[in-house]
Design an enzyme around this catalytic site. Structure first.
Site, mmCIF file in Angstrom:
data_model
loop_
_atom_site.group_PDB
_atom_site.id
_atom_site.type_symbol
_atom_site.label_atom_id
_atom_site.label_comp_id
_atom_site.label_asym_id
_atom_site.label_seq_id
_atom_site.Cartn_x
_atom_site.Cartn_y
_atom_site.Cartn_z
ATOM 1 N N GLY A 10 -5.648 15.143 -0.304
ATOM 2 C CA GLY A 10 -6.534 14.007 -0.016
ATOM 3 C C GLY A 10 -6.630 13.781 1.475
ATOM 4 N N PHE A 11 -7.354 12.753 1.817
ATOM 5 C CA PHE A 11 -7.597 12.462 3.233
ATOM 6 C C PHE A 11 -6.283 12.122 3.958
ATOM 7 C CE2 PHE A 11 -8.549 8.495 5.786
ATOM 8 C CZ PHE A 11 -8.740 9.167 6.984
ATOM 9 N N GLY A 36 -9.411 14.654 -3.863
ATOM 10 C CA GLY A 36 -9.030 15.472 -2.705
ATOM 11 C C GLY A 36 -9.880 16.734 -2.684
ATOM 12 N N LEU A 76 1.216 9.743 -2.911
ATOM 13 C CA LEU A 76 -0.092 9.272 -2.449
ATOM 14 C C LEU A 76 -1.181 9.482 -3.498
ATOM 15 C CD1 LEU A 76 1.389 9.125 0.282
ATOM 16 C CD2 LEU A 76 -0.485 10.343 1.321
ATOM 17 N N THR A 95 -4.528 6.410 -13.778
ATOM 18 C CA THR A 95 -3.973 7.257 -12.714
ATOM 19 C C THR A 95 -2.961 6.463 -11.903
ATOM 20 O OG1 THR A 95 -6.120 8.315 -12.503
ATOM 21 C CG2 THR A 95 -4.575 8.712 -10.724
ATOM 22 N N ALA A 117 2.362 4.722 -1.768
ATOM 23 C CA ALA A 117 1.216 4.204 -1.007
ATOM 24 C C ALA A 117 0.554 3.072 -1.775
ATOM 25 C CB ALA A 117 0.206 5.323 -0.771
ATOM 26 N N TYR A 149 -8.051 -2.288 -9.526
ATOM 27 C CA TYR A 149 -7.428 -1.451 -8.494
ATOM 28 C C TYR A 149 -6.285 -2.228 -7.832
ATOM 29 C CZ TYR A 149 -7.016 1.325 -4.206
ATOM 30 O OH TYR A 149 -6.549 2.078 -3.154
ATOM 31 N N LYS A 153 -2.273 -1.309 -8.250
ATOM 32 C CA LYS A 153 -1.437 -1.018 -7.082
ATOM 33 C C LYS A 153 -0.313 -2.052 -6.950
ATOM 34 C CE LYS A 153 -2.413 2.816 -5.396
ATOM 35 N NZ LYS A 153 -1.308 3.769 -5.268
#
Ligand code: UDP
Length: 321
Positions: A10-11, A36, A76, A95, A117, A149, A153
């Site tokens: 990924g980034f 990614g 991550l 996920t 993360a 989201y 998290k």
């Protein structure tokens, strides 16, 4: 030291891999390429201390083997991007929660220090600015996809902290504020790569809402330094840290700056939120981190200011259309 980075293609993950290798580490990456891209790690493939596998972290035996092979885990892998989250809420929730459960359980078996993360999204609609790690999290209704989201998290954070408290698994959580830099894709809604591509293509820059909402952007290079610094400091275990920049800019001003950096003549258009995302979409008007906690612990602070960040992103898109 050997590191496993889930979501390493990924980034942020690919920049972290690069920096750990630069510091002499051995890096293992697992990524299912859902958001990614192999292009993000192509340049690392020839490095003799770089290993990668294209698979999901939900492949338990494989992830267990990888966790076993390393000293530190950076987790991550997650669904990211407001657009993706609004369009695929099931994938987001599953996920973000299941993968973290699995990674922490496996890391705990071998007691591998694990970084998790998180995101500034967890502050939700809080108006206690600047956001402090011990501040209130203010979520909206469960009928609004965006908050899934933030909640998923927040659960990840609870889990990471619980593993430390109850099982003494060393865990560190960082809430990443808007992080930008080369290799970030605009495909999942992120504003800077979107504006950069639009400006370079001579297309209108799409400002959602009235453009008065503001964000603070940090360069991915600064962010990965923070993540590495945190995992090197045992006093960080069991804690949550904001990682971001406190230089604030409205999205309208951001559009004007990107246009300038790209020397573009694109117009700037305003798109209502319900067209950009979904009916009833809620955005946060401001999001500013208080970074005194990480600064006090490891002396970290961002070093790259917005003009340099934008020049870097525009330069990247100019060379990689
Ligand atoms: N945004 C925008 N145009 C775009 C993409 C995003 O105006 O093409 C806005 C978005 O509504 C938000 C801000 O830019 O107010 C930052 O969006 P992003 O998705 O990058 O991150 P967020 O802070 O929402 O997680």
């Amino acid at each position: 030291m050997r590191y496993l980075i889930t979501g390493g293609a990924g980034f942020v993950g690919s920049h972290l891999a690069e920096e750990l290798l630069r510091r002499g580490g051995e890096v293992y990456v697992i990524d299912d390429l859902s958001t990614g891209s192999i292009n993000n790690i192509r340049h690392l493939k020839t490095h003799d201390k770089f290993h990668y596998v294209i698979d999901t972290v939900m492949n338990r035996p494989l992830t267990a083997e990888l966790v076993d092979a390393v000293d530190v885990v950076y987790h991550l892998a997650a669904a990211v991007g407001v657009k993706l989250i609004v369009e695929s809420p099931v994938r987001t929730i599953e996920t973000n929660i299941q993968a973290t459960e699995m990674v922490l359980a496996l890391a705990n078996k071998k007691k591998r220090p694990t970084f998790v993360a998180s995101t500034s999204e967890v502050y939700g609609k809080s108006e206690q600015l600047p956001f402090r790690e011990d501040g209130e999290l203010v979520m909206g209704a469960t009928t609004k996809g965006r908050w899934s989201y933030a909640c998923s998290k927040a659960i990840d954070e609870f889990l990471a902290i619980a593993y430390w408290k109850e099982k003494k698994l060393p865990t560190v959580v960082a809430r990443l504020f808007n992080t930008v830099g080369p290799r970030q894709t605009g495909q999942y809604g992120m504003v800077v790569p979107n504006f950069a591509r639009q400006a370079l293509a001579g297309q209108p820059l799409t400002v959602f809402g009235d453009g008065k909402q503001s964000r603070c952007f940090s360069h991915v290079g600064d962010v990965v330094r923070a993540l590495i610094g945190l995992m090197e400091q045992p006093a960080a275990y069991g804690n949550v840290y904001n990682v971001g920049n406190h230089q604030e800019i409205t999205i309208f001003d951001l559009a004007k700056q990107v246009r300038e950096v790209a020397q573009s003549k694109s117009e700037i258009v305003f798109i209502p939120y319900e067209k950009a995302y979904e009916q009833g979409f809620e955005d946060m008007p401001r999001r500013v981190p208080d970074i005194s906690k990480i600064k006090t612990l490891i002396g970290w602070q961002p070093t790259i200011a917005l003009p340099q960040i934008l020049a870097d992103v525009v330069g990247y898109y100019r060379s990689t259309p």
